[in-house]
Design a protein around this motif. Structure first.
Motif: not given
Length: 578
Positions: A202-227
């Motif tokens: 399955k394809t994950s959507g990951l948020t974190s303090t480093d980036w937001i990521k869909v599967g293996d693709e980093i969409l943007d870098v930065g703190d995205y650990s909020g809403p």
């Protein structure tokens, strides 16, 4: 008497105070009883609520000897107006208490009514009610409104909303969501869970303090650990499973980005950033972390907790919600008692990892089969593995999928950058000896640990790794107190480094003067008996790393902790291989 407004925030999702949108205002109080302040403040809020037509509204108040927070719910199209009202009530409270003339009441009410009218969005409220009746989550901000999540979502501009009967509700759906919070280990747990999602096809959507990521693709870098990060990732129609890191700051500033989730985990809670947003104690911080329970209460989803964290154990005593515990101690009384009641637990024992429920026990794999545990030396990553296994099991992932992902997760700079990366690098040519029997290399441990709790775990690991000598480059952000910075310095010093460098991190001074942090660290090191020639500071993290590498000899271990300029540092380290 001193009355200080510390922060005023509108809350767009489930939060520390309630499940709905609303507002909260934090104040610091000196020289007058807090209860007296709160009583007056509540009266002023209720007067304005009644006068603006909102009527009697329940208020949520949290107090300490140093101040108070007052929050109340509002509809999703009135959070800014609610915040203005709370601020106006506080201004009137201060005026009453110091004997000053408050702003004209009728004028205040008139301004608030205008704000309420301007913010009002009946179309959004109708769409939200329809979404709720269809069991569909709604994500909204000032620009975009989304119905459904991930692959089951559709978005519209906020000023061009469809009528509820124009929406093809059968084409929309939610996707499974996991919420991850805690003081340390959040990003590692999120990345590991995302790898399990990937192993399941399955394809994950990951948020974190480093980036937001869909599967293996980093969409943007930065703190995205909020809403905001949650909304961004859950509007992507490729996403089949949401892995949402939910940090303290985002939860306190705006609340959570989703109203329902299938499972969640609190990795641990340690003192950090106390004094911000009305959070003045460890107990307050624990309350904040349990905010992730609100979306789980809607679904009945399991909350995974660390049985080795006494604060989490104590808080859990008042819960009547499905729990799953994990522990490094196979004989933890919390685990044993939970199993007696038929509950599920995950633990490590004699180098093996077990998942048990009631009388059923299942051995999943050996600890040394998980590369980023460093054969069990990195006990904090053993704990992270246990937590992820418990989380994944309660999200319905099969054992073979979980085990496959754990074995393949190397925890290196590619899998888990900045979190417990252990590398072997060749010595710079100038540092190499003429002895052909000596391995011309040194070890490097990189970690983002930025508080005493995390540093203790990293240093415990480092102490178990072979090394002739240990060297350290350690950075700190200015939002930590003097006491916290000194404590972190003492924790690192326990590994007895022969060289200790403190770089300046000018973009992270957080109100401090340049050189102030390094002075604190160096003063503490001198108090501990470090010689001047073995300590120092630099103008940047990259400069500090280069200087430390000039000092390494064969068999040394260099610890890089809490640093910025990561890309530049990694590029420099990569050059050493050539």
């Amino acid at each position: 008497m001193k009355l200080t407004l510390e922060s005023s925030r509108h809350l767009t999702g489930p939060n520390l105070y309630f499940h709905s949108p609303g507002t909260v205002l934090d104040v610091a109080v000196e020289g007058v009883p807090v209860d007296e302040i709160v009583q007056c403040w509540q009266e002023e809020v209720q007067k304005l609520l009644a006068a603006t037509g909102w009527g009697e509204t329940p208020l949520t108040v949290r107090t300490s000897s140093a101040g108070a927070s007052l929050a109340f719910c509002s509809s999703m199209d009135a959070v800014y107006a609610a915040t203005e009202l709370n601020e106006a009530a506080w201004n009137s409270t201060v005026a009453r208490l110091i004997g000053a003339s408050p702003e004209n009441f009728e004028k205040t009410v008139s301004k608030l009514k205008a704000s309420i009218e301007q913010e009002s969005n009946p179309e959004l409220l109708k769409l939200s009610a329809a979404a709720n009746s269809h069991g569909i989550q709604l994500l909204a901000d000032e620009e975009t409104v989304t119905l459904g999540l991930g692959i089951g979502s559709k978005s519209w501009p906020a000023d061009k909303l469809p009528a509820a009967d124009e929406v093809d509700w059968n084409s929309l759906c939610n996707i499974p969501l996991a919420l991850i919070t805690g003081t340390n280990g959040k990003s590692t747990v999120g990345r590991l869970l995302a790898s399990i999602v990937k192993a399941a096809g399955k394809t994950s959507g990951l948020t974190s303090t480093d980036w937001i990521k869909v599967g293996d693709e980093i969409l943007d870098v930065g703190d995205y650990s909020g809403p905001g990060g949650a909304r961004e990732i859950l509007r992507d129609q490729r996403v089949e499973f949401g892995v949402l890191e939910s940090a303290r700051g985002g939860m306190m500033r705006r609340g959570l980005g989703v109203t329902e989730a299938q499972a969640g985990i609190i990795t641990n809670v340690a003192e950090e950033h106390l004094g911000e947003y009305g959070v003045r104690s460890l107990a307050d911080l624990i309350d904040v972390k349990f905010t992730i329970l609100r979306p789980l209460e809607v679904s009945g989803g399991t909350l995974v907790l660390n049985a080795d964290d006494s604060g989490l154990v104590e808080y859990s005593r008042k819960l009547k919600h499905p729990l799953c515990w994990f522990s490094l101690d196979a004989n933890s009384p919390i685990l044993l008692n939970h199993r007696k009641k038929g509950g599920a637990v995950c633990y490590a024992d004699q180098g093996k990892i077990f998942y048990a429920q009631g009388n059923s026990v299942n051995i999943l794999l050996n600890v040394n089969e998980i590369p980023f545990t460093l054969n069990g030396a990195a006990r904090y990553n053993v704990a992270n593995s246990l937590g992820v296994i418990a989380l994944a099991k309660n999200l319905g992932f099969a054992d073979e999928i979980i085990v496959k992902a754990l074995k393949e997760f190397k925890g290196d700079i590619d899998d888990n950058p900045g979190r417990g990366n252990y590398l072997t690098l060749p010595l710079p040519p100038a540092n190499r000896s003429q002895d052909s029997d000596v391995e011309q290399s040194f070890q490097l441990l990189i970690d983002f640990a930025h508080n005493a709790h995390g540093l203790s775990a990293v240093c415990e690991t480092l102490a178990l790794l072979p090394a002739n000598r240990r060297l350290v480059v350690a950075g700190h952000v200015g939002s930590h107190s003097d006491q916290e910075i000194r404590e972190m310095t003492r924790v690192i010093a326990e590994i007895q480094p022969v060289f200790f460098l403190v770089p300046q991190m000018k973009d992270y001074l957080r109100g401090r003067k340049s050189g102030e942090i390094s002075k604190l660290v160096l003063d503490e090191l001198r108090l501990m008996g470090f010689a001047e020639e073995n300590i120092g500071s630099t103008e940047s993290c990259l400069e500090a790393v280069k200087l430390a590498v000039q000092r390494v000899k064969a068999g040394d271990l260099l610890l890089l902790v809490g640093l910025v300029e990561r890309d530049e540092i990694l590029a420099f380290l990569e050059e050493l291989k050539n």
